[in-house]
Design an enzyme around this catalytic site. Sequence first.
Site, short mmCIF file in Angstrom:
data_model
loop_
_atom_site.label_atom_id
_atom_site.label_comp_id
_atom_site.label_asym_id
_atom_site.label_seq_id
_atom_site.Cartn_x
_atom_site.Cartn_y
_atom_site.Cartn_z
N GLU A 285 0.57 -1.51 -0.27
CA GLU A 285 0.16 0.24 0.26
C GLU A 285 0.89 1.35 -0.25
O GLU A 285 0.64 2.42 1.04
CB GLU A 285 -0.90 0.30 1.02
C1 ACM Z 1 -2.55 -5.59 3.90
O1 ACM Z 1 -3.65 -6.39 4.46
N1 ACM Z 1 -2.21 -3.84 3.74
C2 ACM Z 1 -1.65 -6.34 3.55
#
Ligand code: ACM
Length: 468
Positions: A285
Amino acid sequence: MPIPQSVQVASGELRISAAVVERPAAAANAGRSLEELLTKLNIGSKGAAAVPIRLQLVDDPALGEEGYRLVVDDAIHLSARTDTGLLHAVQSLRQLLPARAQTQPEYRLPRIAIDDVPAYRWRGSSVDVARSFLSIEYLKQHIDRMALFKLNRLHLHLTDDQGWRIEIKRYPKLVEIGGASAVKDGRAGYYTQAQLKDLVAYAQARGVTIVPEIDMPGHVQAALASYNELACDDTKNLRPYSGVEVGFSVFCLEKPEVVYPFVRNVLEEVVAIFPSAQIHIGGDEIKHPLYADFVARTAAMVDAMGRTAILWEEGSVADIKPNVLLQLWNDGYAIEAAVAKGHPLILSPCSYLYIDHGNYKGQPGADWCRAEGLPLKRVYGFDPAPFKSAVGIEAALWTEFVHSDAATDDHLWPRLAAVAELAWSPAGQRSYAGFVQRMRALRPQLDALGVRYHPEPDLGWADTKGAH
Ligand code: ACM
């Protein structure tokens, strides 16, 4: 539970009120686990009728590193190639016995022959101790519960925006500042290195490997708040963070002379604490022009330390060695190219295995991946077969909305038992109806361990209270 590869039941039973254990010196962990079980059930060693319990290390390649054989005839025979295999045999024996002791014990065991090997070598439970802290005592309990189901990887998500939970001696402010924050209404705290080493040993003795995750280069607000120089000079907000949004914090990748020595020093202390062959370095992310470069350099650093990196699926864009493990978390993520390059996968697709999601539709908490929640049957229904390069399966418990030990239990159990069966048992042996029947029978074991599980209607647990 999980259902073995093969079970043969003969007629008759073996009665046991006393036992004499024979074991090789090399089976120390299984020996200790067995002694603990016998003590708990009031099974002493005195008396002419004492049943022999024979632990044996055998050189049978069919058993692999973790397989075992358990035979009950006029004696009890546990055999495996390794101490770990014998530990699993002891867990199966535990499940054949009652969960609680009789005062004048005389237990009945079926005459049985079990041959068992795991389908996958990675059978994981991941817990996010960064958003909300879990105590060492809780984690030890969790390891005991995992071991009952032959789960063997405890992945600790140790760092995130909301908290930094692992003492790093060269950077004391990481826990002084980063350890003092948590997600809103969550718990703060941190583990000393001595506590973590003790936890590692506790887990090892129970066949569980602890896999640490230091999430980088995003999800690092707690680190930035502790050491501002890790952020770019124009970064506006360097305060500790207690929100639930993601994707805003990042190391200043334009300052490699600051960031990489930090990363190296932290990882050196991490590998000195955790003997795990794999070290998770996050990589989820974050969008940044230098992201792939960071991932490649950091994975290479882990490699140079004699370990293998694990990355969340996004790390697949980087130029990394094919032995780096990728952890799949978005159901539809295009992972084929990475698989073609040879990367082994850990399977955590969120719509089956993100058990921070509700046990039922509408249970308060996370629902971004699947609005209907992840009922037990849904978790059990995951089919790992299409993922040929998978080394295993791991369920993730994120803690943005899970802040107490009771809520943690409620999210983990009984769903982790389904995960254990997916990861251990051959597809041909699995069926939800059989799983339900066996879980019902195992309820007293969970009660004896004090598990505050979700009262799952499919198991008939909704109308009655357990012993907890
Ligand atoms: C995640 O759920 N950001 C690995």
